[in-house]
Design an enzyme around this catalytic site. Structure first.
Site, short mmCIF file in Angstrom:
data_model
loop_
_atom_site.label_atom_id
_atom_site.label_comp_id
_atom_site.label_asym_id
_atom_site.label_seq_id
_atom_site.Cartn_x
_atom_site.Cartn_y
_atom_site.Cartn_z
N ASN A 113 0.81 -1.15 -0.05
CA ASN A 113 0.01 0.04 0.02
C ASN A 113 0.83 1.22 -0.13
O ASN A 113 0.49 2.30 -0.82
CB ASN A 113 -0.80 0.04 0.97
CG ASN A 113 -2.32 -0.98 0.82
OD1 ASN A 113 -2.64 -0.97 -0.18
ND2 ASN A 113 -2.56 -1.56 1.82
N GLY A 114 1.86 1.50 0.76
CA GLY A 114 2.80 2.56 0.82
C GLY A 114 3.52 2.79 -0.49
O GLY A 114 3.50 3.90 -1.00
N ASP A 137 -0.03 -9.55 3.10
CA ASP A 137 -1.25 -8.89 3.77
C ASP A 137 -2.53 -9.09 3.00
O ASP A 137 -3.48 -9.20 3.39
CB ASP A 137 -1.02 -7.70 4.33
CG ASP A 137 0.08 -7.57 5.49
OD1 ASP A 137 0.35 -8.65 5.94
OD2 ASP A 137 0.44 -6.51 5.60
N ARG A 285 7.31 -14.57 5.55
CA ARG A 285 7.35 -13.84 4.60
C ARG A 285 8.89 -14.27 3.94
O ARG A 285 9.12 -14.00 2.91
CB ARG A 285 7.82 -12.58 5.13
CG ARG A 285 6.95 -11.27 4.72
CD ARG A 285 7.34 -10.08 5.49
NE ARG A 285 8.43 -9.38 5.54
CZ ARG A 285 8.60 -8.18 6.10
NH1 ARG A 285 7.71 -7.83 6.70
NH2 ARG A 285 9.73 -7.65 6.11
O1 F6P Z 1 3.49 -5.70 4.88
C1 F6P Z 1 3.55 -6.79 5.51
C2 F6P Z 1 4.12 -7.13 6.90
O2 F6P Z 1 4.33 -8.37 6.92
C3 F6P Z 1 2.92 -7.04 8.10
O3 F6P Z 1 2.18 -7.78 8.03
C4 F6P Z 1 3.55 -6.57 9.12
O4 F6P Z 1 3.02 -5.90 10.15
C5 F6P Z 1 4.89 -5.87 8.62
O5 F6P Z 1 5.09 -6.28 7.40
C6 F6P Z 1 6.17 -5.98 9.56
O6 F6P Z 1 7.12 -5.77 8.89
P1 F6P Z 1 8.55 -5.18 9.21
O7 F6P Z 1 8.83 -5.85 10.44
O8 F6P Z 1 9.48 -5.46 8.03
O9 F6P Z 1 8.31 -3.64 9.09
#
Ligand code: F6P
Length: 358
Positions: A113-114, A137, A285
């Protein structure tokens, strides 16, 4: 068609399928324009701001279909900060300058999204931009699915499966936290696929009494263990009345970040069951994309190459009803695709006897 220079970057949190998408773009581009030049921008928008980029060769795209993470590197460069000058640095101006200096004809941005918001900003600033929807997500507006999501569901499901056997042996309540700060898609799918007993997501605030009741009901039916899957962004009915900031402050004061540990503690206190917390976190991830995501990423990459060759910019690649399409970046930017409490998948879960604690 004349020679083209295509910039490509991956921004925000990584996920499986980024490299498969990059490869899809490159392979299709080389077929269309054999002397196309693909410029890899390092670490997302940070690289575009700092002018860190390199020309890539066809061999750079070989052997990456199955590779997790991103060969380009990634970073979080919050959209909110894009127009904020830091040490007199105008990030938007620098990105525009570097786009020009790199002599790019267009820029492909792979992200969530960002990333799409910044892509839209750059498009409004006159750059030729195409967004591709990445995130575990699955919360990008206008697409049924994002690449990375199904791999994360598979990994989450394996976690739940493995937790199931140990939960059952020890007759414990296991509270598994699944990533997803705003949207509960990953938790919902993982919960259904893993046969969870209780699913808690941000879109359906939970009542802890009802959660504890669901655990007790299982015990009454002779089930000595329970599996809860909890989205990291889940909150209860009282927190639902608070603003995000207030909620975060209250949690910080209580030494909490997410609701998971609190839920486990409350269940243990209310039911007397032995309770444990499991947080797979970034494990969800990492690693190689599933076959589903390899196919989806390849489709998205090839489609983006087609958009480039047709000169269609200011758009985001998406999938609707199994067809790859595109939306205007201006339509996608700033929106989140949430789970509707009326979603068929929520109905499916409820019909299977899964409690949402509401
Ligand atoms: O956008 C994916 C995501 O995995 C979210 O579900 C999670 O809150 C966030 O990234 C955490 O990511 P990071 O620890 O890399 O900032």
């Amino acid at each position: 068609m004349g020679k083209k220079r295509i910039g490509i970057l991956t921004a925000g949190g990584d996920c499986p399928g980024l490299n498969a998408t990059i490869r899809g773009v490159a392979k299709a581009m080389y077929q269309k324009i054999p002397d196309v030049e693909i410029i890899g921008i390092v670490d997302g928008y940070k690289g575009l701001i700092e002018g860190e980029a390199h020309e890539m060769k066809p061999s750079d795209f070989s052997g990456i279909l199955t590779q997790g993470g991103t060969i380009l590197g990634t970073a979080r460069t919050p959209y909110k900060q894009m127009r904020v000058k830091e040490n007199d640095i105008d990030k938007v101006a620098l990105m525009k300058d570097n786009y020009k200096k790199l002599r790019l004809d267009c820029l492909l941005t792979l992200g969530g999204n960002g990333t799409h918001k910044t892509a839209n900003l750059l498009s409004e600033e006159g750059l030729n931009v195409i967004g591709l929807p990445k995130t575990i997500d699955n919360d990008i507006w206008g697409t049924d699915v994002t690449f990375g999501f199904h791999t994360a569901v598979d990994i989450g499901t394996e976690v739940v499966d493995r937790i199931h056997t140990t939960a059952s042996s020890h007759k414990r309540v296991m509270v598994i936290e699944i990533m997803g700060n705003k949207a509960g898609w990953l938790t919902l799918y993982t919960g259904i696929a893993g046969g969870a007993d209780i699913i808690l997501i941000p879109e359906i605030p939970y009542n802890i009494n009802k959660v504890a009741k669901a655990v007790e009901k299982r015990a009454e039916r002779g089930r000595g263990f329970s599996i809860l899957v909890v989205a990291e962004g889940a909150f209860d009915v009282d927190e639902a009345k608070m603003k995000k900031k207030e909620r975060a402050e209250k949690r910080a004061a209580a030494g909490e970040t997410t609701a998971t540990n609190r839920i486990a503690r409350q269940i243990a206190e209310m039911t007397g069951f032995d309770t444990r917390v499991v947080v797979p976190g970034h494990y969800l991830r990492g690693g190689t994309p599933s076959s589903y995501d390899r196919v989806l990423a390849s489709q998205f990459g090839v489609y983006a190459a087609q958009l480039v060759s047709q000169g269609i910019f200011g758009v985001a690649v998406a999938e609707r009803n199994n067809i790859v399409v595109h939306n205007l970046l201006s339509d996608v930017a700033g929106k989140t695709k949430f789970v509707s409490p009326d979603d068929q998948m929520v109905f499916t879960a409820r019909s299977l006897g899964i409690s949402f604690g509401d």
